[in-house]
Motif scaffolding. Structure first.
Motif, mmCIF file in Angstrom:
data_model
loop_
_atom_site.group_PDB
_atom_site.id
_atom_site.type_symbol
_atom_site.label_atom_id
_atom_site.label_comp_id
_atom_site.label_asym_id
_atom_site.label_seq_id
_atom_site.Cartn_x
_atom_site.Cartn_y
_atom_site.Cartn_z
ATOM 1 N N SER A 190 0.855 -5.708 6.712
ATOM 2 C CA SER A 190 -0.254 -5.901 5.777
ATOM 3 C C SER A 190 -1.000 -4.590 5.610
ATOM 4 C CB SER A 190 -1.220 -6.971 6.302
ATOM 5 O OG SER A 190 -2.371 -7.026 5.462
ATOM 6 N N GLY A 191 -1.365 -4.297 4.364
ATOM 7 C CA GLY A 191 -2.123 -3.080 4.068
ATOM 8 C C GLY A 191 -3.615 -3.275 4.197
ATOM 9 N N SER A 192 -4.053 -4.456 4.609
ATOM 10 C CA SER A 192 -5.492 -4.719 4.740
ATOM 11 C C SER A 192 -5.847 -5.007 6.187
ATOM 12 C CB SER A 192 -5.887 -5.932 3.883
ATOM 13 O OG SER A 192 -7.248 -6.271 4.114
ATOM 14 N N LEU A 193 -6.907 -4.376 6.664
ATOM 15 C CA LEU A 193 -7.390 -4.639 8.027
ATOM 16 C C LEU A 193 -8.474 -5.721 8.043
ATOM 17 C CD1 LEU A 193 -7.705 -0.988 9.461
ATOM 18 C CD2 LEU A 193 -5.751 -2.546 9.556
ATOM 19 N N ARG A 194 -8.826 -6.234 6.867
ATOM 20 C CA ARG A 194 -9.906 -7.215 6.767
ATOM 21 C C ARG A 194 -9.522 -8.496 7.503
ATOM 22 N NH1 ARG A 194 -12.207 -10.547 2.778
ATOM 23 N NH2 ARG A 194 -10.199 -10.771 1.700
ATOM 24 N N SER A 195 -10.484 -9.038 8.281
ATOM 25 C CA SER A 195 -10.129 -10.203 9.094
ATOM 26 C C SER A 195 -9.722 -11.387 8.216
ATOM 27 C CB SER A 195 -11.278 -10.583 10.033
ATOM 28 O OG SER A 195 -12.449 -10.746 9.282
ATOM 29 N N ALA A 196 -10.351 -11.548 7.059
ATOM 30 C CA ALA A 196 -9.984 -12.667 6.172
ATOM 31 C C ALA A 196 -9.055 -12.185 5.051
ATOM 32 C CB ALA A 196 -11.239 -13.299 5.587
ATOM 33 N N SER A 197 -8.238 -11.209 5.354
ATOM 34 C CA SER A 197 -7.372 -10.617 4.325
ATOM 35 C C SER A 197 -6.443 -11.638 3.673
ATOM 36 C CB SER A 197 -6.522 -9.509 4.960
ATOM 37 O OG SER A 197 -5.437 -9.177 4.115
ATOM 38 N N THR A 198 -6.429 -11.611 2.345
ATOM 39 C CA THR A 198 -5.510 -12.482 1.604
ATOM 40 C C THR A 198 -4.068 -11.967 1.725
ATOM 41 O OG1 THR A 198 -6.022 -11.218 -0.395
ATOM 42 C CG2 THR A 198 -7.263 -13.233 -0.043
ATOM 43 N N ASN A 199 -3.911 -10.647 1.848
ATOM 44 C CA ASN A 199 -2.556 -10.084 2.019
ATOM 45 C C ASN A 199 -1.961 -10.517 3.358
ATOM 46 O OD1 ASN A 199 -1.823 -8.055 -0.290
ATOM 47 N ND2 ASN A 199 -4.022 -7.844 0.071
ATOM 48 N N THR A 200 -2.775 -10.451 4.413
ATOM 49 C CA THR A 200 -2.292 -10.869 5.731
ATOM 50 C C THR A 200 -1.997 -12.370 5.723
ATOM 51 O OG1 THR A 200 -3.660 -9.123 6.683
ATOM 52 C CG2 THR A 200 -2.777 -10.758 8.214
ATOM 53 N N ALA A 201 -2.867 -13.146 5.057
ATOM 54 C CA ALA A 201 -2.636 -14.599 4.970
ATOM 55 C C ALA A 201 -1.320 -14.889 4.258
ATOM 56 C CB ALA A 201 -3.793 -15.271 4.232
ATOM 57 N N ARG A 239 4.856 1.520 19.233
ATOM 58 C CA ARG A 239 5.003 0.064 19.106
ATOM 59 C C ARG A 239 5.414 -0.287 17.667
ATOM 60 N NH1 ARG A 239 1.024 -4.130 18.416
ATOM 61 N NH2 ARG A 239 2.121 -6.056 18.855
ATOM 62 N N LEU A 240 4.735 0.324 16.696
ATOM 63 C CA LEU A 240 5.105 0.093 15.295
ATOM 64 C C LEU A 240 6.538 0.572 15.042
ATOM 65 C CD1 LEU A 240 4.576 -0.538 12.285
ATOM 66 C CD2 LEU A 240 3.535 1.742 12.081
ATOM 67 N N ALA A 241 6.847 1.773 15.519
ATOM 68 C CA ALA A 241 8.175 2.343 15.281
ATOM 69 C C ALA A 241 9.268 1.453 15.890
ATOM 70 C CB ALA A 241 8.241 3.753 15.858
ATOM 71 N N ASP A 242 9.017 0.900 17.062
ATOM 72 C CA ASP A 242 9.990 0.004 17.703
ATOM 73 C C ASP A 242 10.211 -1.265 16.878
ATOM 74 O OD1 ASP A 242 10.374 1.686 19.772
ATOM 75 O OD2 ASP A 242 9.152 0.571 21.225
ATOM 76 N N LYS A 243 9.117 -1.796 16.337
ATOM 77 C CA LYS A 243 9.240 -3.003 15.497
ATOM 78 C C LYS A 243 10.045 -2.686 14.246
ATOM 79 C CE LYS A 243 6.496 -5.833 17.847
ATOM 80 N NZ LYS A 243 7.043 -6.972 18.570
ATOM 81 N N VAL A 244 9.807 -1.510 13.667
ATOM 82 C CA VAL A 244 10.564 -1.107 12.472
ATOM 83 C C VAL A 244 12.043 -0.975 12.838
ATOM 84 C CG1 VAL A 244 10.924 0.743 10.778
ATOM 85 C CG2 VAL A 244 8.593 -0.008 11.344
ATOM 86 N N ALA A 245 12.306 -0.323 13.959
ATOM 87 C CA ALA A 245 13.707 -0.119 14.380
ATOM 88 C C ALA A 245 14.417 -1.454 14.602
ATOM 89 C CB ALA A 245 13.747 0.710 15.660
ATOM 90 N N GLY A 246 13.684 -2.437 15.112
ATOM 91 C CA GLY A 246 14.308 -3.701 15.510
ATOM 92 C C GLY A 246 14.442 -4.729 14.407
ATOM 93 N N CYS A 247 13.980 -4.411 13.191
ATOM 94 C CA CYS A 247 14.044 -5.424 12.127
ATOM 95 C C CYS A 247 15.147 -5.086 11.131
ATOM 96 C CB CYS A 247 12.696 -5.556 11.421
ATOM 97 S SG CYS A 247 12.308 -4.182 10.321
ATOM 98 N N ASP A 248 15.538 -6.127 10.362
ATOM 99 C CA ASP A 248 16.562 -5.932 9.323
ATOM 100 C C ASP A 248 15.937 -5.564 7.983
ATOM 101 O OD1 ASP A 248 18.906 -6.832 10.918
ATOM 102 O OD2 ASP A 248 17.766 -8.693 10.999
ATOM 103 N N GLY A 249 14.653 -5.838 7.856
ATOM 104 C CA GLY A 249 13.970 -5.538 6.601
ATOM 105 C C GLY A 249 12.473 -5.703 6.782
ATOM 106 N N ILE A 250 11.719 -5.112 5.853
ATOM 107 C CA ILE A 250 10.252 -5.127 5.959
ATOM 108 C C ILE A 250 9.653 -5.747 4.704
ATOM 109 C CG2 ILE A 250 8.195 -3.661 6.165
ATOM 110 C CD1 ILE A 250 9.909 -1.572 7.561
ATOM 111 N N LEU A 251 8.697 -6.657 4.920
ATOM 112 C CA LEU A 251 7.874 -7.182 3.819
ATOM 113 C C LEU A 251 6.550 -6.436 3.869
ATOM 114 C CD1 LEU A 251 9.831 -9.659 4.128
ATOM 115 C CD2 LEU A 251 7.857 -11.107 3.694
ATOM 116 N N ILE A 252 6.085 -5.980 2.727
ATOM 117 C CA ILE A 252 4.770 -5.330 2.673
ATOM 118 C C ILE A 252 3.892 -6.083 1.677
ATOM 119 C CG2 ILE A 252 3.508 -3.258 1.953
ATOM 120 C CD1 ILE A 252 5.838 -1.571 2.943
ATOM 121 N N ALA A 253 2.671 -6.423 2.130
ATOM 122 C CA ALA A 253 1.647 -6.958 1.223
ATOM 123 C C ALA A 253 0.435 -6.038 1.356
ATOM 124 C CB ALA A 253 1.267 -8.383 1.600
ATOM 125 N N CYS A 254 0.060 -5.401 0.270
ATOM 126 C CA CYS A 254 -0.964 -4.352 0.369
ATOM 127 C C CYS A 254 -1.950 -4.453 -0.792
ATOM 128 C CB CYS A 254 -0.253 -2.987 0.338
ATOM 129 S SG CYS A 254 -1.351 -1.595 0.620
#
Ligand SMILES: Cc1cc2nc3c(=O)[nH]c(=O)nc-3n(C[C@H](O)[C@H](O)[C@H](O)COP(=O)(O)O)c2cc1C
Length: 176
Positions: free
Chosen positions: A7-18, A59-74
């Motif tokens: 998610s590109g938003s750090l807001r606690s009630a982020s609609t992107n994170t939701a 930690r982020l880099a490891d998660k990227v390495a371990g996934c088959d694809g990335i979804l981004i909501a920003c």
């Protein structure tokens, strides 16, 4: 098939994170979506810090390495990418995990045209394999958390999200 959701938003009630959590909740059998929870922990990027890369970045880099694809909501901020999210991408620029990684954009706002173009340009530059679209969009901007939950729980929305994940899975497997 394992997808990482950023998610590109750090807001606690982020609609992107939701939106990303909703994708995680409806993932069909055989697909998992993990929403990364450490975006707010990343220090401001400087090439000087790369020699001793901070744990939060690893930690982020490891998660990227371990996934088959990335979804981004920003979200779009001032017609561009929010600084915190661009900072995360900057940390990945010189690393080995991101090049060639399939990426699909999903949108919590229907009016973020500048953001979409900027983000695609940045992701192309760091050699991600961009899902060609059409992009998934929900209209969550200015909705309160209960309204967001209701919109994302609607059967037609859940079906559309599930089918978009399956489309992305086919793209990942196709190697195009
Ligand atoms: C600092 C700031 C700048 C923004 N700039 C834009 C903009 O240029 N264009 C736009 O469509 N929305 C803009 N917005 C609105 C956000 O993109 C919108 O509220 C988004 O849905 C917030 O996402 P979130 O709920 O995940 O935090 C801006 C919001 C903030 C806080």
């Amino acid at each position: 098939m394992r997808f990482l959701a950023l998610s590109g938003s750090l807001r606690s009630a982020s609609t992107n994170t939701a939106l990303l959590h909703a994708f995680a909740n409806i993932a069909p059998e055989g697909i998992t979506v993990e929403v990364f929870d450490g975006m707010g922990d990343l220090p401001l990027f400087s090439p000087d810090l790369e020699a001793d890369t901070p744990d939060s970045v690893l930690r982020l880099a490891d998660k990227v390495a371990g996934c088959d694809g990335i979804l981004i909501a920003c979200p779009e901020y001032a017609h561009g990418i929010p600084g915190a999210f661009k900072n995360a991408l900057d940390w990945l620029v010189s690393r080995f995990e991101i090049p060639g990684k399939p990426v699909m954009l999903v949108h919590a706002s229907t009016r973020s045209a500048y953001l979409r173009d900027h983000l695609r340009e940045v992701l192309k530059t760091i050699s991600c394999r961009l899902f060609p679209g059409p992009d998934f969009e929900a209209h969550l901007i200015k909705k309160d958390p209960q309204q967001v939950r209701d919109i994302l729980a609607a059967p037609e929305m859940r079906a559309a999200m599930r089918s978009k994940l399956e489309e992305f899975e086919r793209f990942v497997l196709s190697g195009d």
